[in-house]
Scaffold this motif. Structure first.
Motif, PDB file in Angstrom:
ATOM      1  N   ILE A 165       0.788  -1.233   0.000  1.00  0.00           N
ATOM      2  CA  ILE A 165       0.000   0.000   0.000  1.00  0.00           C
ATOM      3  C   ILE A 165       0.820   1.283   0.000  1.00  0.00           C
ATOM      4  CG2 ILE A 165      -0.209   0.229   2.522  1.00  0.00           C
ATOM      5  CD1 ILE A 165      -3.218   0.908   1.986  1.00  0.00           C
ATOM      6  N   VAL A 166       2.066   1.251   0.427  1.00  0.00           N
ATOM      7  CA  VAL A 166       2.881   2.479   0.499  1.00  0.00           C
ATOM      8  C   VAL A 166       3.848   2.529  -0.687  1.00  0.00           C
ATOM      9  CG1 VAL A 166       4.506   3.823   1.886  1.00  0.00           C
ATOM     10  CG2 VAL A 166       2.740   2.466   3.020  1.00  0.00           C
ATOM     11  N   PRO A 167       3.743   3.522  -1.567  1.00  0.00           N
ATOM     12  CA  PRO A 167       4.594   3.580  -2.759  1.00  0.00           C
ATOM     13  C   PRO A 167       5.986   4.153  -2.479  1.00  0.00           C
ATOM     14  CG  PRO A 167       3.048   5.397  -2.789  1.00  0.00           C
ATOM     15  CD  PRO A 167       2.716   4.588  -1.553  1.00  0.00           C
ATOM     16  N   LEU A 168       6.660   3.584  -1.508  1.00  0.00           N
ATOM     17  CA  LEU A 168       8.033   3.965  -1.174  1.00  0.00           C
ATOM     18  C   LEU A 168       8.851   2.706  -0.984  1.00  0.00           C
ATOM     19  CD1 LEU A 168       7.400   6.774   1.498  1.00  0.00           C
ATOM     20  CD2 LEU A 168       8.129   7.120  -0.860  1.00  0.00           C
ATOM     21  N   GLY A 169      10.154   2.782  -1.234  1.00  0.00           N
ATOM     22  CA  GLY A 169      11.024   1.635  -1.022  1.00  0.00           C
ATOM     23  C   GLY A 169      10.581   0.437  -1.835  1.00  0.00           C
ATOM     24  N   PHE A 170      10.421  -0.694  -1.150  1.00  0.00           N
ATOM     25  CA  PHE A 170       9.984  -1.911  -1.831  1.00  0.00           C
ATOM     26  C   PHE A 170       8.568  -1.770  -2.376  1.00  0.00           C
ATOM     27  CE2 PHE A 170      13.300  -3.549   1.040  1.00  0.00           C
ATOM     28  CZ  PHE A 170      14.103  -4.172   0.091  1.00  0.00           C
TER      29      PHE A 170
END
Length: 443
Positions: free
Chosen positions: A156-161
Motif C-alpha cells: 500500500i505504500v509507494p516507497l522503497g519496496f
C-alpha cells in the motif's frame, strides 16, 4: 475447466502436505520439484538438471543471509546484545498486545523508511527473546507481527519496496493494454491491507494472547548463554572497543544498503570494518563464520532450493497452463472470476515463492480476462496485486516467513512451519483472499 491435475497444483499440494508433516523444508521442496517436473513432462534427470540450473536465481539472497548471520554473531559476541537487552526490557513492561503491535510497526519501516527488508531480524530479534520469554509472549504472535511489517507496507505504500511492487503492477497492466496510474494502486490495495490489519489484531488480541512458556537455559546463537541468563547477568556493561567497532560496522552496513541497494555488498563491508577496527580478530574468522552459517545457513540453502523449484515449475510451462485453464473456466461471472484469480494467485505464489515475480505471470492472462468480464482498471489492479501477494506470507520458502524464523529460532525453540508459516497463512492469506474479492466487486 480448471485442471486439478495441473503440475503446479500437484506440486504445491505435495510441498504443503510434506511441510505440515514436519518433513524438512529442503527435502519437501526437492520432492515437490520432482512431482512437478515428472507430471509436467520432464524426465527425472531433466527435472534435477533444471532445478540445479535454477539454483542461482536466489544466490544473492542466500549469500546475504550468510553474511547477515555472520554479522549477527559478531553483535552477539560483543556487549551490544546485553546492552540492548538491558535497554529494551524496561520498555517492554506494558501489555503484551502493545509490544506486539509496536514490533509490527517497527517492521513496517524495513520496507520503506529504512528499506532493509529482513536484514534487521537476525540482528534485533534474538536479543529480544529474553524480554519475550520474561513476558511469556507466544512467539507465534511475534511471527505474525513481523510478517505484517514485511508485507503490508509494500502493498500500500509507494516507497522503497512498495514503489517497486506497485510499479510492477502498473507496468504489467500497461503491457497488456490496461492503463492505470501509480497513484491509484494504494487505493486498489486498501481492502487487502485492511484485511491484513484485521488478521494482525485477531492474532494479537485473541489467538496468541495467552501465556506460553519456553524452555529456559537454551543458548542464544552466537553466545554461550540463554536470553534470560544474559538479561539477569549483573555484569557491569561498559563500552569497549569491540562494541564501538561492531556498532560502526552496523552503521556502514545500513548506509551502503541504502546507497547501493546490495545487501551482500553492505553486509560484507560491515563485517570487514569490524575486523579492520579490531572489533574481532582475523584469526577468529573461522568460528565466527561457522556460527553465522549455523544460524542462517539452512535458511540460505532453502532459498537456493526454492529458486530451483520455481525454475522447474516455470520450465514445464505448467504455470502458464494453470492461468490459461483458469481463464477458460470463468465465463463472464465477475464473482467467479475474482475467486478463481485469487485461487490461482495463491497456488502460483506458493510455488514460485515471490509475490514480486508472480505479478507479471498473472497479468498476462488476467488483464484481458478482467477487461472481458467488466472489471475496472482499479478492480483489476486490486485482483492482480492481491493474487500476487497471496501465499507469500504462508509459503515455506518465502523470505516473509524465513526472516521471522531466523530470529525467533535463535535458541532452537521456534518451528518454521507450525510456528511461522501456519499462523501467518491463517491470519493473513485467508483474509487477503476475501479482501481482494471484495475490492474487485466494489471498486
Amino acid at each position: 475447466m480448471l485442471d486439478l491435475l495441473n503440475p503446479v497444483i500437484l506440486s504445491v499440494l505435495t510441498l504443503v502436505v510434506l511441510s505440515l508433516l514436519r518433513v524438512n523444508v529442503v527435502i519437501a521442496l526437492l520432492i515437490a520439484a520432482v512431482v512437478g517436473g515428472l507430471t509436467g513432462g520432464l524426465s527425472l534427470e531433466g527435472t534435477f538438471d533444471t532445478m540445479i540450473e535454477g539454483l542461482g536465481g536466489q544466490g544473492e539472497t542466500a549469500l546475504s543471509y550468510i553474511l547477515l548471520g555472520t554479522l549477527a554473531v559478531m553483535v552477539a559476541r560483543s556487549g551490544l546484545t546485553r546492552k540492548l537487552i538491558r535497554r529494551v526490557m524496561p520498555l517492554l513492561r506494558g501489555p503484551r498486545a502493545v509490544v506486539l503491535f509496536a514490533i509490527a510497526g517497527l517492521a513496517c519501516f524495513s520496507q520503506n523508511l529504512v528499506p532493509v527488508h529482513i536484514a534487521f531480524i537476525p540482528i534485533l530479534i534474538p536479543p529480544l527473546l529474553a524480554a519475550f520469554d520474561r513476558m511469556k509472549i507466544d512467539r507465534r504472535g511475534v511471527a505474525v507481527a513481523l510478517t505484517f511489517g514485511l508485507k503490508a507496507p509494500y502493498l500500500i505504500v509507494p516507497l522503497g519496496f512498495g514503489l517497486i511492487f506497485q510499479g510492477i503492477i502498473v507496468d504489467s497492466m500497461e503491457d497488456h493494454g490496461m492503463e492505470i496510474s501509480l497513484g491509484q494502486i494504494p487505493l486498489a490495495m486498501a481492502f487487502p491491507v485492511a484485511a491484513m490489519a484485521v488478521g494482525l489484531s485477531f492474532a494479537i488480541l485473541v489467538t496468541y494472547r495467552k501465556n506460553r512458556e519456553y524452555e529456559p537455559g537454551k543458548p542464544l546463537a552466537g553466545t554461550d548463554g540463554s536470553p534470560l541468563e544474559l538479561l539477569d547477568s549483573q555484569e557491569e556493561l561498559r563500552w569497549t572497543r569491540q562494541d564501538v567497532a561492531v556498532l560502526l560496522g552496523l552503521a556502514v552496513t545500513l548506509v551502503l544498503q541504502l546507497v547501493y541497494g546490495s545487501l551482500v555488498m553492505a553486509a560484507l563491508a560491515g563485517v570487514v570494518v569490524i575486523f579492520l577496527l579490531r572489533g574481532e580478530r582475523w584469526t577468529d574468522g573461522d568460528p565466527i563464520v561457522d556460527r553465522g552459517v549455523g544460524m542462517m545457513g539452512t535458511i540460505a540453502f532453502i532459498m537456493l532450493v526454492a529458486s530451483g523449484y520455481a525454475t522447474v515449475l516455470t520450465e514445464t510451462g505448467s504455470v502458464d497452463d494453470l492461468v490459461s485453464s483458469a481463464a477458460g473456466w470463468i465465463g463472464d461471472s465477475q464473482i467467479l472470476a475474482a475467486v478463481v484469480m485469487m485461487a490461482v494467485g495463491l497456488l502460483v505464489t506458493m510455488g514460485i515463492g515471490t509475490s514480486f515475480g508472480t505479478v507479471p505471470v498473472l497479468a498476462a492472462i488476467f488483464v484481458p480476462l478482467a477487461a472481458a468480464v467488466g472489471f475496472s482498471p482499479l478492480a483489476t489492479a486490486a485482483l492482480i496485486g492481491s493474487a500476487g501477494a497471496l501465499g507469500d506470507a504462508g509459503a515455506p520458502a518465502s523470505d516473509s516467513t524465513l526472516g521471522p524464523t531466523s530470529g525467533l529460532n535463535a535458541d532452537g525453540q521456534h518451528h518454521h512451519i507450525w510456528d511461522t508459516c501456519v499462523p501467518t497463512f491463517l491470519h493473513y492469506n485467508v483474509l487477503i483472499f476475501a479482501g481482494g474479492i471484495v475490492a474487485a466487486l466494489v471498486l
